[in-house]
Design a protein around this motif. Structure first.
Motif, mmCIF file in Angstrom:
data_model
loop_
_atom_site.group_PDB
_atom_site.id
_atom_site.type_symbol
_atom_site.label_atom_id
_atom_site.label_comp_id
_atom_site.label_asym_id
_atom_site.label_seq_id
_atom_site.Cartn_x
_atom_site.Cartn_y
_atom_site.Cartn_z
ATOM 1 N N ASN A 719 19.590 -10.020 18.301
ATOM 2 C CA ASN A 719 18.674 -10.541 17.290
ATOM 3 C C ASN A 719 19.258 -11.815 16.696
ATOM 4 O O ASN A 719 20.461 -11.876 16.395
ATOM 5 N N LEU A 720 18.415 -12.804 16.483
ATOM 6 C CA LEU A 720 18.842 -14.068 15.895
ATOM 7 C C LEU A 720 18.900 -13.909 14.379
ATOM 8 O O LEU A 720 17.905 -13.572 13.736
ATOM 9 N N VAL A 721 20.100 -14.130 13.782
ATOM 10 C CA VAL A 721 20.280 -14.008 12.337
ATOM 11 C C VAL A 721 21.002 -15.248 11.828
ATOM 12 O O VAL A 721 21.707 -15.925 12.582
ATOM 13 N N VAL A 722 20.827 -15.541 10.539
ATOM 14 C CA VAL A 722 21.490 -16.668 9.897
ATOM 15 C C VAL A 722 22.340 -16.148 8.754
ATOM 16 O O VAL A 722 21.827 -15.506 7.823
ATOM 17 N N LEU A 729 23.895 -14.532 17.099
ATOM 18 C CA LEU A 729 23.158 -13.566 17.900
ATOM 19 C C LEU A 729 23.851 -12.224 17.697
ATOM 20 O O LEU A 729 25.013 -12.049 18.104
ATOM 21 N N GLN A 730 23.162 -11.299 17.047
ATOM 22 C CA GLN A 730 23.769 -10.035 16.642
ATOM 23 C C GLN A 730 23.222 -8.889 17.490
ATOM 24 O O GLN A 730 22.038 -8.837 17.834
ATOM 25 N N LYS A 731 24.130 -7.962 17.837
ATOM 26 C CA LYS A 731 23.751 -6.803 18.637
ATOM 27 C C LYS A 731 22.777 -5.941 17.848
ATOM 28 O O LYS A 731 22.980 -5.681 16.658
ATOM 29 N N GLU A 732 21.720 -5.491 18.509
ATOM 30 C CA GLU A 732 20.725 -4.662 17.846
ATOM 31 C C GLU A 732 21.354 -3.341 17.403
ATOM 32 O O GLU A 732 21.964 -2.614 18.208
ATOM 33 N N GLU A 755 9.804 -14.705 16.879
ATOM 34 C CA GLU A 755 10.711 -14.484 15.762
ATOM 35 C C GLU A 755 10.826 -12.997 15.429
ATOM 36 O O GLU A 755 9.871 -12.230 15.567
ATOM 37 N N GLY A 756 12.043 -12.633 14.971
ATOM 38 C CA GLY A 756 12.271 -11.270 14.488
ATOM 39 C C GLY A 756 12.314 -10.212 15.561
ATOM 40 O O GLY A 756 12.160 -9.023 15.257
ATOM 41 N N LYS A 757 12.529 -10.585 16.813
ATOM 42 C CA LYS A 757 12.532 -9.618 17.909
ATOM 43 C C LYS A 757 13.872 -9.651 18.635
ATOM 44 O O LYS A 757 14.587 -10.651 18.624
ATOM 45 N N THR A 758 14.199 -8.528 19.274
ATOM 46 C CA THR A 758 15.398 -8.441 20.094
ATOM 47 C C THR A 758 15.091 -9.040 21.459
ATOM 48 O O THR A 758 14.280 -8.495 22.222
ATOM 49 N N LEU A 759 15.727 -10.171 21.778
ATOM 50 C CA LEU A 759 15.407 -10.918 22.996
ATOM 51 C C LEU A 759 16.669 -11.210 23.793
ATOM 52 O O LEU A 759 17.781 -11.189 23.261
#
Length: 800
Positions: A719-722, A729-732, A755-759
């Motif tokens: 998941n893309l996080v700031v 890029l953080q592990k779900e 946005e907001g999805k595990t990709l």
């Protein structure tokens, strides 16, 4: 003006004013979801009125207040003017309490039952004061000044000012008159000027009412006699203006305003056309200003404060390169420097490019992405300069620079010399030597020179050229280097380069003269030239009609190339710039043979044998732009590798990255490195023959990457996080994360559904050193999601 017209103006004016003000503060920002461009921003909530037809592009939107544009000011001004015109009577009444010079038409008769006029008659003696017009006719300016001096009042001003001042200070005694007969008066509302009355002494409500009634009593017949010129029983504004025409000198603006405010039906159409014309003129003027206004000139260090704004910078051109990624893109990257920093201009559909060292003004849109800032422009006019901005670039000799190269740092100059090797017209990076003599070994001075872009023409070995360049010291190679651009290398036609004579006896060394002009003695046999009394041969290309030379021994001149169709050396006598370097059909996977039979390999080294070898690239390697690049060629992809060797590729053969598992064919010789005790391949030519291996999968839960995972194309799911301004890029469902640099103009940013999805993200896994914390961290660089069908939605996101 009719009530229907006024109602429309009031509604239109109020709505226009509210709309203009709301837009300034971004209250229509909810509509920017229609913007589909790559540069669309959620913070751009103000509509650009001049580009309202481009709401689906970034040109239709800008930042809200305090940022404001000229069209917004024009919209507010025009709508405010309409509101004032529509509500002018209300505004006048609000400011002055009455409409100046106008007496309201009595709406009812005076009722004797409501006002006891007879009783008031017995207690009040009515006094009627002379009117303003009577006083103006009766007294001269001299008389008025004498009257004012008796009461120590000011005597300056026009006659009308003197009369008003005298009346306000009670300088005139009211003339006696007989008590008027009580009667009920009805009259139309007509403009009769200012009436002055004396305030009654008794301040009771009844006294004030009686005083108001009597103060409005007038001679109706005299008023109509004065103003009703056409005796139609009504007084219109134009008749009033005509009666007081002498009070407005030469008409002028006052007369023009009177016509605009006239309620006459005959003038209504003229008035609307005038208002319409003024509106069109104002909008046209604002548009013209927006078109001709100059962008703000800023320092390069201040570009960060002008994100998404069109600005100009002034500086010196350091270098440029056209089509930087060799993708056929109509683009040039120009590096510009001023006293505060260095900036890059990405110029699409570019025009004329100035020479290095020219002082230019570059204009473009400031783009900021992931901490990188550049100027972006489209079409002609992005760069401007005058003849005086072009450096003089004096012509100097190599020997002059050799004496004191430090004296020429930062300056452009022109230098002549002879180049050491042939340069292909399409080569975007070439490193060679510039000498003072065309023959190797006969020169006294030589300098390394790097050509940073394609010259567009063949530059022959030993050719005399004139170059406009700058000089820099290379700490890496411990030498002074000339830097120039391809178009700045000009051929001096006074010296024609001679062809290099090659012979059949040194056939193995022909590769050193590849793409160069050569002369070869041999016997013409069909479309070939063969070794006299030998078996070696070379094909002839574009030779024309040589039937008369069949069987004859000649010296044939042309360009030496390796032909893919002939599978051997050929001599091309044309001026074609197209060169096929390698035929891969005869390539063999012989790395295992070379490594397993060293005696035979050493013998081949002594004979300078050239091998055509096929294999795959082991590990990802970034090609050097200043020297040979060492790569590893293996016979198969790991874990099926049985043999591999180091290979050295000369500069200019390939640019960018060679990826892991990339199939490759090289034309190379073998050498023995006594220091490392190994065989090495010296590549002469290379061809990429297939696609590299697929992206290397990596799980964030596996811990830190191993050294052999670095620099490879890698895919990571997360998941893309700031966090603290840094993108990860953080592990779900976990805490493991890695820094990520999202690719510019990525698929992910093009559609909000991503946005907001595990990709799954694919990029290059690199290691970055931190000079502050003295630590290393891993980054997935230039990463993006996968979109196989090209609909702008990540393949993983389509499953949600």
């Amino acid at each position: 003006m009719r009530d229907r017209d006024l109602s429309f103006l009031k509604t239109f004016g109020v709505l226009s004013l509210v709309t203009s003000l709301s837009n300034i503060f971004g209250w229509f920002g909810g509509l920017n979801f229609v913007c589909k461009g790559q540069q669309c921003s959620e913070s751009a909530t103000r509509i650009n009125w001049l580009d309202i037809h481009n709401l689906t592009t970034p040109n239709g939107w800008s930042e809200a207040f305090p940022t404001i544009g000229v069209p917004d000011i024009a919209a507010i001004s025009c709508s405010l003017a309409v509101v004032i015109i529509a509500f002018r009577e209300y505004i006048t009444t609000l400011l002055y309490g009455r409409v100046d010079g106008q007496i309201s038409e009595p709406s009812s008769k005076y009722d004797n039952e409501n006002l006891e006029v007879e009783e008031v008659k017995e207690t009040i003696v009515e006094q009627i004061i002379l009117s303003f017009d009577e006083l103006m006719k009766k007294y001269t300016v001299k008389d008025l000044k004498e009257i004012l001096l008796t009461k120590d009042l000011k005597v300056s001003g026009k006659k009308a000012d003197l009369v008003n001042r005298a009346m306000e200070n009670g300088c005139f005694d009211p003339p006696a008159s007989e008590e008027p007969e009580p009667e009920i008066i009805e009259s139309k509302s007509e403009n009769v000027g200012v009436l002055t009355v004396e305030e009654p002494a008794n301040e009771s409500l009844k006294d004030l009412a009686l005083h108001a009634i009597r103060s409005q009593k007038m001679d109706v017949d005299s008023v109509f006699e004065k103003y009703d010129e056409n005796t139609d029983g009504r007084i219109v504004h134009s008749e009033y203006v005509a009666a007081h025409k002498d009070e407005v000198e030469k008409g002028g603006i006052s007369a023009f305003i009177d016509r605009l405010l006239d309620d006459s039906t005959e003038l209504r159409g003229q008035r609307l056309w005038v208002m319409f014309a003024l509106s069109i003129l104002l909008v046209a003027a604002m548009n013209a200003y927006a078109m001709v206004r100059e962008p703000e000139l800023v320092k390069i260090e201040d570009l960060v404060d002008h994100n998404n704004e069109v600005v100009s910078v002034e500086g010196i051109v350091l270098s440029w390169v056209a089509d930087p990624y060799s993708s056929g893109e109509d683009r040039v990257n120009i590096i510009i420097e001023d006293d505060t920093g260095v900036a890059q201009l990405r110029w699409y559909r570019y025009g004329d490019i100035p020479m290095i060292g020219t002082n230019v003004v570059a204009t473009g849109d400031v783009i900021e992405y992931n901490g990188r800032i550049w100027l972006q422009a489209l079409g002609g006019g992005a760069i401007s300069w005058d003849e005086s901005d072009v450096p003089d670039a004096p012509t100097i000799a190599i020997s002059t620079i050799a004496e004191n190269p430090e004296d020429f740092i930062g300056d452009s100059f022109t230098i002549t010399g002879y180049i050491s090797k042939t340069v292909n017209p399409n080569s975007t990076f070439t490193s060679l030597d510039l000498r003072d003599h065309p023959v190797y070994g006969s020169h006294e001075h030589q300098m390394n020179m790097i050509i940073h872009s394609a010259p567009g023409q063949w530059l022959e070995s030993g050719q005399k050229v004139e170059v406009t360049a700058v000089i820099e010291y290379s700490q890496k190679f411990l030498q002074w280097t000339l830097h120039t651009e391809g178009p700045e290398v000009r051929i001096v036609r006074t010296h024609e380069p001679t062809s290099t004579e090659i012979g059949w006896s040194n056939y193995q060394t022909w590769s050193y003269n590849k793409e160069g002009l050569v002369a070869l003695k041999g016997v013409i046999s069909g479309d070939e030239i063969v070794e006299p009394e030998g078996s070696l041969k070379a094909c002839l290309l574009n030779q024309g009609n040589i039937s008369e030379y069949q069987g004859s021994e000649v010296t044939f001149h042309g360009r030496l190339i390796w032909s893919t169709s002939y599978s051997g050396w050929c001599i091309d006598s044309s001026n074609s710039g197209h060169v096929e370097l390698l035929d891969v059909s005869d390539a063999e996977n012989i790395l295992g043979q070379l490594a397993s039979n060293p005696d035979s390999t050493l013998e081949e080294i002594d004979n300078s044998t050239t091998f055509l070898i096929t294999g795959v690239v082991s590990g990802a390697t970034l090609m050097s732009e200043s020297g040979d690049t060492k790569i590893i060629i293996a016979d198969a992809v790991y874990p099926n590798t049985l043999a591999k060797m180091d290979a050295y590729i000369p500069v200019g053969q390939h640019f960018g990255w060679l990826e892991e598992g990339q199939p490759i064919v090289v034309n190379a010789t073998v050498s023995w490195n006594s220091a490392s005790s190994e065989f090495q391949l010296m590549v002469l030519d290379m061809v990429l023959t297939g696609e590299p291996s697929s992206a290397n999968p990596y799980d964030l839960g596996d811990g830190a990457p191993a050294f052999y995972d670095l620099n490879k194309i890698t895919s990571i799911t997360g998941n893309l996080v700031v966090l603290d301004g840094q993108t990860y890029l953080q592990k779900e469902g976990g805490i493991e994360k890695i820094q990520i640099n999202v690719k510019s103009n990525s698929v992910y940013e093009s559609n909000s559904q991503n946005e907001g999805k595990t990709l799954k993200w694919t990029g290059r896994l690199i290691e970055v050193a931190d000079d502050v914390t003295l630590a290393h961290h891993y980054v997935l660089d230039n990463a993006d999601v996968t979109d196989e069908n090209g609909n702008g939605i990540a393949d993983d996101a389509e499953d949600f």
